[in-house]
Design a protein around this motif. Structure first.
Motif, PDB file in Angstrom:
ATOM      1  N   CYS B 130      -3.510  -5.728   5.752  1.00  0.00           N
ATOM      2  CA  CYS B 130      -4.293  -4.774   6.523  1.00  0.00           C
ATOM      3  C   CYS B 130      -5.328  -4.096   5.627  1.00  0.00           C
ATOM      4  O   CYS B 130      -6.494  -3.942   6.010  1.00  0.00           O
ATOM      5  N   ARG B 131      -4.933  -3.713   4.434  1.00  0.00           N
ATOM      6  CA  ARG B 131      -5.880  -3.078   3.521  1.00  0.00           C
ATOM      7  C   ARG B 131      -7.034  -4.013   3.171  1.00  0.00           C
ATOM      8  O   ARG B 131      -8.180  -3.598   3.089  1.00  0.00           O
ATOM      9  N   ARG B 132      -6.724  -5.303   2.959  1.00  0.00           N
ATOM     10  CA  ARG B 132      -7.787  -6.255   2.630  1.00  0.00           C
ATOM     11  C   ARG B 132      -8.836  -6.332   3.736  1.00  0.00           C
ATOM     12  O   ARG B 132     -10.024  -6.506   3.479  1.00  0.00           O
ATOM     13  N   VAL B 133      -8.389  -6.223   4.994  1.00  0.00           N
ATOM     14  CA  VAL B 133      -9.332  -6.278   6.113  1.00  0.00           C
ATOM     15  C   VAL B 133     -10.086  -4.954   6.268  1.00  0.00           C
ATOM     16  O   VAL B 133     -11.298  -4.930   6.496  1.00  0.00           O
ATOM     17  N   VAL B 134      -9.360  -3.842   6.151  1.00  0.00           N
ATOM     18  CA  VAL B 134      -9.899  -2.543   6.539  1.00  0.00           C
ATOM     19  C   VAL B 134     -10.729  -1.886   5.443  1.00  0.00           C
ATOM     20  O   VAL B 134     -11.739  -1.237   5.728  1.00  0.00           O
ATOM     21  N   LEU B 135     -10.322  -2.054   4.193  1.00  0.00           N
ATOM     22  CA  LEU B 135     -11.011  -1.355   3.110  1.00  0.00           C
ATOM     23  C   LEU B 135     -12.520  -1.617   3.102  1.00  0.00           C
ATOM     24  O   LEU B 135     -13.306  -0.675   2.941  1.00  0.00           O
ATOM     25  N   PRO B 136     -12.965  -2.873   3.298  1.00  0.00           N
ATOM     26  CA  PRO B 136     -14.417  -3.111   3.300  1.00  0.00           C
ATOM     27  C   PRO B 136     -15.169  -2.292   4.359  1.00  0.00           C
ATOM     28  O   PRO B 136     -16.336  -1.967   4.160  1.00  0.00           O
ATOM     29  N   TRP B 137     -14.516  -1.939   5.449  1.00  0.00           N
ATOM     30  CA  TRP B 137     -15.174  -1.132   6.476  1.00  0.00           C
ATOM     31  C   TRP B 137     -15.507   0.257   5.955  1.00  0.00           C
ATOM     32  O   TRP B 137     -16.377   0.945   6.506  1.00  0.00           O
ATOM     33  N   PHE B 138     -14.778   0.713   4.927  1.00  0.00           N
ATOM     34  CA  PHE B 138     -14.939   2.088   4.451  1.00  0.00           C
ATOM     35  C   PHE B 138     -15.448   2.177   3.023  1.00  0.00           C
ATOM     36  O   PHE B 138     -15.731   3.259   2.543  1.00  0.00           O
TER      37      PHE B 138
END
Lengths: 225, 225
Positions: B130-138
């Motif tokens: 989940c972090r791999r997907v979400v971190l780039p958004w932020f």
């Protein structure tokens, strides 16, 4: 709750980097590097561990109930209690001033240190390992959340709220039914006479719409209470 | 920021259980199962992802600065902006009432749906994935936090706070020095004349004690401002 053997609890995680644990147990009053940044991180780690446990344990609880239950589990006095079971106070490094005034027994200092320890375990070993160590500290509290708070659906809770105050039961009224056969939409209105409150809900079934309407009314009643 | 191709972003995670994504994109107004419980979970997942990113990115920021930066990154309007870049609104299922009133453009609905999507990815694949997907958004927002807010130490920020208001600089005074050779304890007092404020700090070095004292004074000034 039976007291937990403190060394055993800390031994549940053997730090690859013991400096992290030392920092987590160092209060700001004892100088840098102290535990405040780790506390910031640990607070977020604990928030996720507790949120997931509540989510899994109470599959019917709505968001509001889960949020209230989480706030109770992670409030300062609850965390201080866990910190005491883990004997964190005995291992804290405090400045002389805090030491003299009994800082190692103070709720705020204990609660902060517990969060910092959680943050340190997370940095040392990652989320999964951290959860394995930390979840048992909170499992009993998660299970002990009264079902009346989180285990029941909105219609049931609204009914109980009114009955507990000897008020008339709510009325549910189907306002409309529309949409194609495979995508019906029901709109239901829920009305309570005393105290006066009303709310509407939409759903793919009449029952689902009633639940949404009941939740809306319950929210009004609880916020006005 | 260049617009991101929406399907690509969602394809960043292929759901093992597509029903989770459907639920995350279903607003309460469209009936159960809707996204409110997933939003509760996703809020906590996102809190940890953002906290860790800030912690790593700003190694000198104190807890207060990190907390303020986090609040800014996850506030409703910031999340709605991310949701728009991901074109989440276009994929939302809303009840007819919300649909008519433009609910798929509303900040609160978009922000909740984004959190629900994050919760769904977490349940589907675990924290690391989940972090791999979400971190780039932020990531861009995390890097864009102004250094003036989180990158500076307490003495520097106190000095800038006072200079910005054309006030006299603080005075640091060594109050005591004690302890064994290998464990000296310094106590420093920081005094500001206008507005009047003072605080003490302890540390293993004079400089460390000054930082703690400055942070104490800064806290007084910022809370009184």
């Amino acid at each position: 709750m039976p007291p937990t053997d403190p060394p055993a609890v800390f031994d549940a995680h053997a730090f690859a980097d013991p400096a992290l644990l030392r920092q987590a147990l160092t209060h700001r009053s004892a100088g840098a590097p102290h535990n405040e940044r780790l506390e910031f991180l640990g607070d977020a780690v604990l928030g996720l561990i507790v949120s997931e446990a509540l989510y899994a344990r109470w599959p019917k609880a709505d968001e509001g109930s889960l949020t209230r239950a989480r706030a109770e589990l992670v409030r300062e006095s609850s965390l201080a209690e866990v910190a005491r079971r883990l004997a964190i106070g005995e291992r804290l490094t405090l400045g002389p001033g805090e030491m003299k005034s009994g800082g190692h027994r103070r709720d705020s200092i204990l609660s902060d240190a517990l969060e910092a320890v959680i943050g340190a375990i997370y940095l040392d070993a990652g989320f999964e390992a951290c959860r394995r160590v930390v979840l048992p500290w909170f499992e009993q509290a998660v299970s002990a959340v009264p079902a009346s708070k989180v285990g029941k659906d909105a219609k049931t809770r609204l009914q109980e709220w009114l009955q507990g105050r000897q008020k008339p039961l709510p009325q549910y009224e189907l306002k409309s039914e529309s949409g194609e056969e495979h995508a019906r939409v029901f709109v239901v209105r829920c009305v309570v006479s005393d105290p006066p409150a009303a709310g509407e809900g939409e759903g793919g079934s009449r029952r689902a719409a009633e639940q949404v309407a009941a939740a809306a009314v319950l929210e009004q009643l609880e916020s006005g209470a």
